[in-house]
Design an enzyme around this catalytic site. Sequence first.
Site: not given
Ligand SMILES: CN1CCN(Cc2ccc(Cn3ccc4ccc(-c5n[nH]c(N)c5C#N)cc43)cc2)CC1
Length: 250
Positions: A92, A119, A161, A176
């Site tokens: 994220p 996390e 693609r 695109d």
């Molecule tokens: C207390 N707080 C402290 C900060 N955390 C932040 C956090 C940390 C992990 C996760 C879950 N997660 C684990 C691996 C992983 C990879 C990608 C993505 C992802 N989400 N959105 C996108 N566009 C993604 C992409 N690409 C999420 C992921 C969600 C949020 C939350 C809780």
Amino acid sequence: MRLDVVTIFPEYLEPLNVSLVGKARARGRLNVQVHDLRDWTYDRHNTVDDTPYGGGPGMVMKTDPWGDALDSVLADGYETGSHAPVLIVPTPSGRPFTQELAVELSERPWLIFTPARYEGIDRRVIDEYATRMPVHEVSIGDYVLAGGEAAVLVITEAVARLLPGVLGNAESHRDDSFAPGAMANLLEGPVYTKPPAWRGRGIPDVLLSGHHGKIARWRRDEALKRTTVHRPDLIERCDPKAFDKKDREM
Ligand SMILES: CN1CCN(Cc2ccc(Cn3ccc4ccc(-c5n[nH]c(N)c5C#N)cc43)cc2)CC1
């Protein structure tokens, strides 16, 4: 192109067996290997996570399973002739994944994805492999997912693609929204197909005119309208001269 995915949910990547990516694999354009991270755990519970140093909510993915998995994937790839891997870490907190990056990745011979859960992955893993290959920490959008596997599906499809011989009509990705050219940075306008009338709704006359220049101009104008409404931020990136050139060609 070789593509490796290391994940605790290998079944999440089943969609890579179907449709466009599945066909690319069947045609030998793409060699996809999905690996279960737990294959590199050696305790009774196949543990992949632990509590975060410094406290805080959630769990962090441990170093050793990832290190052993990536070393194994790299050894296998090099042994079977792959080279110049790129590590892609969905997160994220990553840079936005864009069509520009999709094009860049489509030109690489080997992509290794590390979709995490919890996390995220202990930072030392990314730091370790960044000494051996380019690392792209990317986000597929401004929303929060529970892990990185959906991002792997999105990125893989966007890249696949673009590979030669994967799309049926070679022109398909040339126009695109985000590809270079007069329609660059414009969102696609409306599309229509048979029947000519449906529940009292017809087809724009220009599309039935057979006048290719007028049709192209109509499509560009519709794309401009749609982009102005949905993505005004993209308008300033458009090259107005590209339109004039396209008009002269019409
Ligand atoms: C207390 N707080 C402290 C900060 N955390 C932040 C956090 C940390 C992990 C996760 C879950 N997660 C684990 C691996 C992983 C990879 C990608 C993505 C992802 N989400 N959105 C996108 N566009 C993604 C992409 N690409 C999420 C992921 C969600 C949020 C939350 C809780």
